[in-house]
Design a protein around this motif. Structure first.
Motif, PDB file in Angstrom:
ATOM      1  N   LEU A   1       1.895  12.275   3.263  1.00 19.35           N
ATOM      2  CA  LEU A   1       1.417  11.098   2.530  1.00 19.35           C
ATOM      3  C   LEU A   1       2.569  10.175   2.170  1.00 19.35           C
ATOM      4  N   LYS A   2       3.681  10.740   1.701  1.00 16.85           N
ATOM      5  CA  LYS A   2       4.818   9.918   1.301  1.00 16.85           C
ATOM      6  C   LYS A   2       5.510   9.275   2.503  1.00 16.85           C
ATOM      7  N   ALA A   3       5.421   9.952   3.674  1.00 13.20           N
ATOM      8  CA  ALA A   3       6.078   9.412   4.860  1.00 13.20           C
ATOM      9  C   ALA A   3       5.255   8.324   5.549  1.00 13.20           C
ATOM     10  N   ALA A   4       3.958   8.224   5.215  1.00 14.38           N
ATOM     11  CA  ALA A   4       3.096   7.236   5.864  1.00 14.38           C
ATOM     12  C   ALA A   4       3.467   5.823   5.439  1.00 14.38           C
ATOM     13  N   ARG A   5       3.410   4.882   6.431  1.00 10.01           N
ATOM     14  CA  ARG A   5       3.718   3.481   6.136  1.00 10.01           C
ATOM     15  C   ARG A   5       2.550   2.547   6.519  1.00 10.01           C
ATOM     16  N   GLY A   6       1.868   2.857   7.584  1.00  9.18           N
ATOM     17  CA  GLY A   6       0.739   2.018   7.981  1.00  9.18           C
ATOM     18  C   GLY A   6      -0.505   2.331   7.186  1.00  9.18           C
ATOM     19  N   PRO A   7      -1.400   1.382   7.037  1.00 10.23           N
ATOM     20  CA  PRO A   7      -2.650   1.612   6.282  1.00 10.23           C
ATOM     21  C   PRO A   7      -3.479   2.751   6.858  1.00 10.23           C
ATOM     22  N   HIS A   8      -3.500   2.895   8.183  1.00  7.78           N
ATOM     23  CA  HIS A   8      -4.312   3.940   8.801  1.00  7.78           C
ATOM     24  C   HIS A   8      -3.758   5.323   8.481  1.00  7.78           C
ATOM     25  N   ASP A   9      -2.439   5.532   8.661  1.00  6.28           N
ATOM     26  CA  ASP A   9      -1.822   6.828   8.370  1.00  6.28           C
ATOM     27  C   ASP A   9      -1.917   7.167   6.893  1.00  6.28           C
ATOM     28  N   LEU A  10      -1.702   6.172   6.042  1.00  3.83           N
ATOM     29  CA  LEU A  10      -1.767   6.393   4.600  1.00  3.83           C
ATOM     30  C   LEU A  10      -3.171   6.823   4.183  1.00  3.83           C
ATOM     31  N   LEU A  11      -4.188   6.165   4.716  1.00  7.03           N
ATOM     32  CA  LEU A  11      -5.548   6.486   4.352  1.00  7.03           C
ATOM     33  C   LEU A  11      -5.945   7.866   4.872  1.00  7.03           C
ATOM     34  N   LYS A  12      -5.499   8.241   6.071  1.00 12.54           N
ATOM     35  CA  LYS A  12      -5.837   9.554   6.616  1.00 12.54           C
ATOM     36  C   LYS A  12      -5.208  10.683   5.795  1.00 12.54           C
ATOM     37  N   ALA A  13      -3.927  10.529   5.397  1.00 10.90           N
ATOM     38  CA  ALA A  13      -3.256  11.547   4.587  1.00 10.90           C
ATOM     39  C   ALA A  13      -3.910  11.677   3.215  1.00 10.90           C
ATOM     40  N   ALA A  14      -4.310  10.538   2.628  1.00 10.24           N
ATOM     41  CA  ALA A  14      -4.957  10.576   1.312  1.00 10.24           C
ATOM     42  C   ALA A  14      -6.313  11.272   1.393  1.00 10.24           C
TER      43      ALA A  14
ATOM     44  N   LEU B   1       0.805  -1.211   0.000  1.00  5.53           N
ATOM     45  CA  LEU B   1       0.000   0.000   0.000  1.00  5.53           C
ATOM     46  C   LEU B   1       0.845   1.269   0.000  1.00  5.53           C
ATOM     47  N   HIS B   2       2.026   1.235   0.622  1.00  2.00           N
ATOM     48  CA  HIS B   2       2.857   2.437   0.673  1.00  2.00           C
ATOM     49  C   HIS B   2       3.343   2.872  -0.701  1.00  2.00           C
ATOM     50  N   LEU B   3       3.329   1.961  -1.677  1.00  5.48           N
ATOM     51  CA  LEU B   3       3.756   2.329  -3.028  1.00  5.48           C
ATOM     52  C   LEU B   3       2.726   3.193  -3.747  1.00  5.48           C
ATOM     53  N   LEU B   4       1.538   3.339  -3.185  1.00  5.29           N
ATOM     54  CA  LEU B   4       0.500   4.154  -3.811  1.00  5.29           C
ATOM     55  C   LEU B   4       0.650   5.639  -3.501  1.00  5.29           C
ATOM     56  N   ALA B   5       1.505   6.010  -2.540  1.00  3.99           N
ATOM     57  CA  ALA B   5       1.597   7.414  -2.099  1.00  3.99           C
ATOM     58  C   ALA B   5       2.073   8.341  -3.214  1.00  3.99           C
ATOM     59  N   ASN B   6       3.183   8.031  -3.855  1.00  7.37           N
ATOM     60  CA  ASN B   6       3.739   8.897  -4.906  1.00  7.37           C
ATOM     61  C   ASN B   6       2.790   9.036  -6.093  1.00  7.37           C
ATOM     62  N   PRO B   7       2.267   7.950  -6.659  1.00  8.97           N
ATOM     63  CA  PRO B   7       1.342   8.122  -7.789  1.00  8.97           C
ATOM     64  C   PRO B   7       0.106   8.934  -7.420  1.00  8.97           C
ATOM     65  N   TYR B   8      -0.426   8.735  -6.207  1.00  6.07           N
ATOM     66  CA  TYR B   8      -1.629   9.474  -5.793  1.00  6.07           C
ATOM     67  C   TYR B   8      -1.322  10.963  -5.649  1.00  6.07           C
ATOM     68  N   ALA B   9      -0.162  11.303  -5.078  1.00  2.52           N
ATOM     69  CA  ALA B   9       0.221  12.725  -4.935  1.00  2.52           C
ATOM     70  C   ALA B   9       0.453  13.375  -6.297  1.00  2.52           C
ATOM     71  N   ASP B  10       1.096  12.662  -7.217  1.00  2.00           N
ATOM     72  CA  ASP B  10       1.341  13.212  -8.551  1.00  2.00           C
ATOM     73  C   ASP B  10       0.034  13.475  -9.286  1.00  2.00           C
ATOM     74  N   ARG B  11      -0.918  12.535  -9.211  1.00  2.61           N
ATOM     75  CA  ARG B  11      -2.190  12.742  -9.897  1.00  2.61           C
ATOM     76  C   ARG B  11      -2.963  13.912  -9.290  1.00  2.61           C
ATOM     77  N   ALA B  12      -2.895  14.056  -7.943  1.00  3.72           N
ATOM     78  CA  ALA B  12      -3.585  15.186  -7.299  1.00  3.72           C
ATOM     79  C   ALA B  12      -2.956  16.509  -7.719  1.00  3.72           C
ATOM     80  N   ARG B  13      -1.607  16.570  -7.847  1.00  8.62           N
ATOM     81  CA  ARG B  13      -0.917  17.802  -8.281  1.00  8.62           C
ATOM     82  C   ARG B  13      -1.323  18.154  -9.704  1.00  8.62           C
ATOM     83  N   GLU B  14      -1.402  17.163 -10.570  1.00  8.89           N
ATOM     84  CA  GLU B  14      -1.759  17.425 -11.957  1.00  8.89           C
ATOM     85  C   GLU B  14      -3.183  17.978 -12.067  1.00  8.89           C
ATOM     86  N   ARG B  15      -4.097  17.395 -11.293  1.00  7.32           N
ATOM     87  CA  ARG B  15      -5.483  17.865 -11.373  1.00  7.32           C
ATOM     88  C   ARG B  15      -5.603  19.292 -10.830  1.00  7.32           C
TER      89      ARG B  15
END
Length: 439
Positions: free
Chosen positions: A414-427, A359-373
């Protein structure tokens, strides 16, 4: 003619009109009723009352023997009312109450066969019964009116024994004695007695007539002879031929006579004299009174060796019913391995990522797509690099919500999050920021 129209809500296709509990209740009630029906067919219960006023064990009239049977049951004897000729040879005391014109050969056949397995007690008939008038009040079912007497004529059964009916003379009391007890007869006008060379008296009337005796036909019955001399129990030495006791006077044991406690005591003493103790079997025959029934297939199904097959069938029925209960309801449509639509595609991809533990590999792609939008929504130059685009989004956010967390800070979290809970909250926080700026 006009009428109000009613509407109803149709059930959806494939829906079940009954709940599982309702169907289970229907099955259980139906099964109980089926078992009750099978029991009634097998035992003959509910197929007509045997309280018909005749001189037999089921009759509650004056000439019946329902009181004697009920008394013996209360005293602990295992009493059976036999309606099948095949069951007459079962161990125990067999009590026969034939009507006056019964077939003597049939009586002889039953007695001769049973004396090899147990003792026999034959009670003679005397009274001619008639039904009460229809207009008589307080008449219960089975009651009879005594309209006369008739001595039994059982040709080919104990032809050497003669019977006679006569009154007790005026100078004598209407009493009886024997077996250590004595009592009185309910009617002195007609007393049935017997005489013959092989009879050993057990009960005699006050004028000496034999009212009950046992047949000494060659067997060793010294115990019965002693019993006739007030011995309380019987010892039969000849086990190959069991005793035959004949009660000529039916008023000693029928409902008419059982109103006296001495008759009840006499009934038990006769049973004990035949060698049956409390808890032992006593069989009352109904076949000679026209109430016999042939064995049916249902009865045979619960009799060895067919009982094993019946139990297997019942077990198979229970298993089949349980499987049907678990399968109750419309069949479920199997889900596709890969469903149609974007939502299914996203769900499958998310499930794959969750099961792979990446799940932690989703942070960078999600941030890039949000920046583009956001860059597109804010009309930022396409030539801006990632850092410049991030600062431009921060300035636009500060102009609208100065107290909001900057975009670049959310991306770093978002990029620093590792656990599912922290990752989901930042997203979720990043998604909320994006919705605020795009409005």
């Amino acid at each position: 003619m006009t009428g109000a129209s009613t509407s109803r809500q149709d059930l959806p296709v494939g829906a079940n009109p009954f709940s599982r509990r309702a169907v289970l209740a229907i099955v259980l009630i139906g099964g109980a009723l089926l078992l009750a029906l099978l029991w009634m067919v097998g035992t003959g219960a509910g197929m007509g009352s045997i309280n018909d006023g005749q001189a037999q064990v089921g009759s509650k009239g004056l000439t019946g023997y329902a009181a004697m049977a009920d008394y013996l049951e209360r005293r602990g004897y295992a009493l059976r009312r036999v309606r099948n000729e095949g069951a007459l040879n079962a161990p125990g005391l067999l009590v026969l109450t034939p009507p006056p014109f019964a077939d003597g050969k049939a009586i002889e056949k039953i007695v001769a066969a049973h004396r090899h397995t147990g003792p026999t007690l034959v009670i003679g008939p005397k009274w001619v019964e008639s039904r009460p008038q229809a207009d008589e009040k307080a008449v219960k079912t089975g009651w009879v009116r005594l309209s006369g007497t008739q001595a039994p004529t059982w040709k080919n059964f104990l032809d050497e024994v003669t019977v006679a009916i006569g009154p007790i003379s005026r100078g004598q009391t209407a009493n009886w004695r024997g077996m250590g007890i004595s009592g009185s007869l309910p009617d002195r006008r007609a007393v049935l007695s017997g005489r013959g060379g092989d009879l050993v008296p057990l009960i005699v009337a006050s004028d000496g007539r034999v009212l009950a005796a046992f047949l000494d036909d060659g067997g060793s019955y010294s115990g019965l002879e002693k019993l006739a001399a007030r011995r309380p129990t019987l010892e039969v030495q000849d086990e190959r031929l069991q005793p035959l006791i004949i009660v000529f006077e039916p008023d000693l044991l029928n409902n008419y006579g059982m109103a006296r406690p001495q008759s009840a005591e006499l009934a038990e003493r006769l049973v004990r004299a035949a060698g049956v103790s409390p808890g032992g079997p006593v069989l009352f025959d109904l076949t000679l009174n026209g109430l016999g029934q042939s064995a049916n297939l249902l009865t045979l199904a619960f009799t060895p060796p067919f009982l094993a097959a019946t139990l297997c069938l019942l077990l198979a029925a229970v298993v089949t019913g349980w499987r049907a209960f678990l399968r109750f309801g419309p069949p479920f449509m199997p889900d596709r391995a890969i469903a149609f639509g974007k939502l299914a595609l996203v769900a499958n991809a998310a499930g794959l990522m969750r099961r792979s533990g990446r799940l932690h590999l989703l942070a960078n792609p999600y941030a890039d797509r949000a920046r583009e939008r956001l860059a597109q929504a804010l009309a930022l130059p396409s030539a801006l690099d990632v850092e410049a685009a991030g600062h431009a989004i921060d300035r636009a956010l500060a102009s609208r919500r100065p107290d909001a967390e900057p975009f670049t800070a959310l991306v770093e979290r978002l990029k620093a999050a590792r656990g599912p809970h922290d990752l989901l909250k930042a997203a979720r926080d990043l998604h909320a920021l994006e919705r605020m700026l795009i409005r």
